[in-house]
Write a protein that holds these residues in place. Structure first.
Motif, PDB file in Angstrom:
ATOM      1  N   UNK A 100      26.009 130.817  12.892  1.00 29.98           N
ATOM      2  CA  UNK A 100      26.857 129.337  13.189  1.00 29.98           C
ATOM      3  C   UNK A 100      26.583 128.990  14.428  1.00 29.98           C
ATOM      4  N   UNK A 101      26.502 127.790  14.781  1.00 29.84           N
ATOM      5  CA  UNK A 101      26.215 127.171  16.117  1.00 29.84           C
ATOM      6  C   UNK A 101      27.364 126.010  16.117  1.00 29.84           C
ATOM      7  N   UNK A 102      27.985 126.058  17.343  1.00 34.27           N
ATOM      8  CA  UNK A 102      28.910 124.867  17.561  1.00 34.27           C
ATOM      9  C   UNK A 102      28.246 123.890  18.407  1.00 34.27           C
ATOM     10  N   UNK A 113      26.852 127.069  21.453  1.00 35.39           N
ATOM     11  CA  UNK A 113      27.029 128.862  21.094  1.00 35.39           C
ATOM     12  C   UNK A 113      26.764 128.945  19.887  1.00 35.39           C
ATOM     13  N   UNK A 114      25.926 130.166  19.752  1.00 33.43           N
ATOM     14  CA  UNK A 114      25.408 130.579  18.283  1.00 33.43           C
ATOM     15  C   UNK A 114      26.108 131.780  18.153  1.00 33.43           C
ATOM     16  N   UNK A 115      26.642 132.022  16.956  1.00 32.52           N
ATOM     17  CA  UNK A 115      27.190 133.341  16.784  1.00 32.52           C
ATOM     18  C   UNK A 115      26.330 133.877  15.448  1.00 32.52           C
ATOM     19  N   UNK A 173      21.239 137.306  18.037  1.00 34.93           N
ATOM     20  CA  UNK A 173      20.695 136.130  19.040  1.00 34.93           C
ATOM     21  C   UNK A 173      19.715 135.604  18.047  1.00 34.93           C
ATOM     22  N   UNK A 174      20.032 134.214  17.618  1.00 33.38           N
ATOM     23  CA  UNK A 174      19.163 133.528  16.533  1.00 33.38           C
ATOM     24  C   UNK A 174      17.790 133.423  17.457  1.00 33.38           C
ATOM     25  N   UNK A 175      17.797 132.950  18.472  1.00 35.96           N
ATOM     26  CA  UNK A 175      16.632 132.557  19.067  1.00 35.96           C
ATOM     27  C   UNK A 175      15.655 133.692  19.317  1.00 35.96           C
ATOM     28  N   UNK A 215      33.041 119.208  15.592  1.00 35.58           N
ATOM     29  CA  UNK A 215      33.077 120.661  16.438  1.00 35.58           C
ATOM     30  C   UNK A 215      31.929 121.932  15.942  1.00 35.58           C
ATOM     31  N   UNK A 216      31.583 121.624  14.663  1.00 34.82           N
ATOM     32  CA  UNK A 216      30.421 122.693  14.158  1.00 34.82           C
ATOM     33  C   UNK A 216      29.381 121.567  14.222  1.00 34.82           C
ATOM     34  N   UNK A 217      28.208 122.337  14.399  1.00 37.28           N
ATOM     35  CA  UNK A 217      26.969 121.830  14.408  1.00 37.28           C
ATOM     36  C   UNK A 217      25.891 122.242  13.368  1.00 37.28           C
ATOM     37  N   UNK A 218      25.419 123.377  13.154  1.00 37.60           N
ATOM     38  CA  UNK A 218      24.667 123.893  12.059  1.00 37.60           C
ATOM     39  C   UNK A 218      24.948 125.141  11.496  1.00 37.60           C
TER      40      UNK A 218
END
Length: 246
Positions: free
Chosen positions: A137-139, A145-147, A235-237, A198-201
């Motif tokens: 989840x990315x904000x 920030x991505x979790x 870490x998605x990247x 608030x949320x991106x992707x």
């Protein structure tokens, strides 16, 4: 002598005189016609004179004014197609991609509730039972920030707002449901706690298992492989770079 004789004599004398005169004129005319004209010898031809020298070239006159540009003529008919050129050399082969890994990206910018369901036909029963499925989840802020899910987060959203929640992605055949709950509780957040933007992707990575590893064994093997390669699975990247996905 009688007058008659005298007249006869005068006429006779006149006739003789006329005849004599006529004869003389005839002789003179024949002599004039028959006399041959004698031509003198032709003189020697004179020497030709020298040719005169060419005159000097005159100055060039000034260029006249340029005429106005004429109107553009109609376009001509299209010519016949040219011959096909020779084929170019084959380019270098690219690096092989990873056919066993698929990545999916879903926009969440319009989400404004603590529950959100996304249709995903790629989540078949076979995939869910055998393959490894990772969700991220990315904000939109701060700093994108991505979790990796599930995750417990506490982030500032700007404008004096913050968000603390336990976030999970529940997988079902054909769909995935995103849930935001109060930390350590089973109670969902208020919908008003989440605003559009608030949320991106949401990113979903599906790693196909091998024939010899399925279910938990497949996930253990993937985690071990990534750890051995120095990849942080949260870490998605890093995961994307390792598998060569977007």
């Amino acid at each position: 002598m009688s007058k008659t004789s005298v007249k006869f004599l005068i006429c006779f004398i006149m006739a003789l005189t006329i005849a004599a005169l006529t004869s003389c004129q005839k002789d003179n005319l024949e002599d004039a016609v028959l006399t041959e004209t004698v031509h003198g010898e032709q003189g020697v031809a004179g020497t030709a004179g020298e040719n005169g020298r060419d005159g000097e070239k005159g100055d060039t006159g000034e260029q006249g004014p340029q005429g106005e540009k004429g109107e553009r003529g109609p376009q001509g008919e299209q010519g016949p197609q040219g011959e096909i050129g020779a084929a170019g050399a084959n380019g270098a082969d690219g690096e092989d991609g990873n056919a066993n890994v698929r990545s999916f990206k879903f926009s969440l910018t319009s989400v404004a509730s603590s529950h959100h369901t996304i249709e995903m036909p790629q989540l078949t029963t076979e995939v869910m039972e055998n393959d490894v499925i990772l969700t991220y989840l990315q904000f939109s802020r701060p700093l994108l920030l991505t979790y990796q899910l599930p995750a417990t987060i506490n982030v500032g959203l700007g404008g004096g707002r913050s968000l603390a929640a336990d976030i999970s992605a529940s997988l079902w055949v054909g769909e995935i449901t995103l849930s935001l709950k109060k930390p350590g509780e089973l109670t969902s957040l208020m919908d008003s706690d989440i605003r559009a933007g608030d949320l991106k992707t949401l990113r979903v990575v599906i790693i196909k298992s091998t024939e010899s590893t399925t279910g938990k064994t497949a996930e253990q093997n993937v985690r071990a492989e990534l750890k051995s390669a120095g990849v942080n699975i949260s870490n998605y990247d890093e995961v994307a770079r390792y598998y060569g996905i977007d």
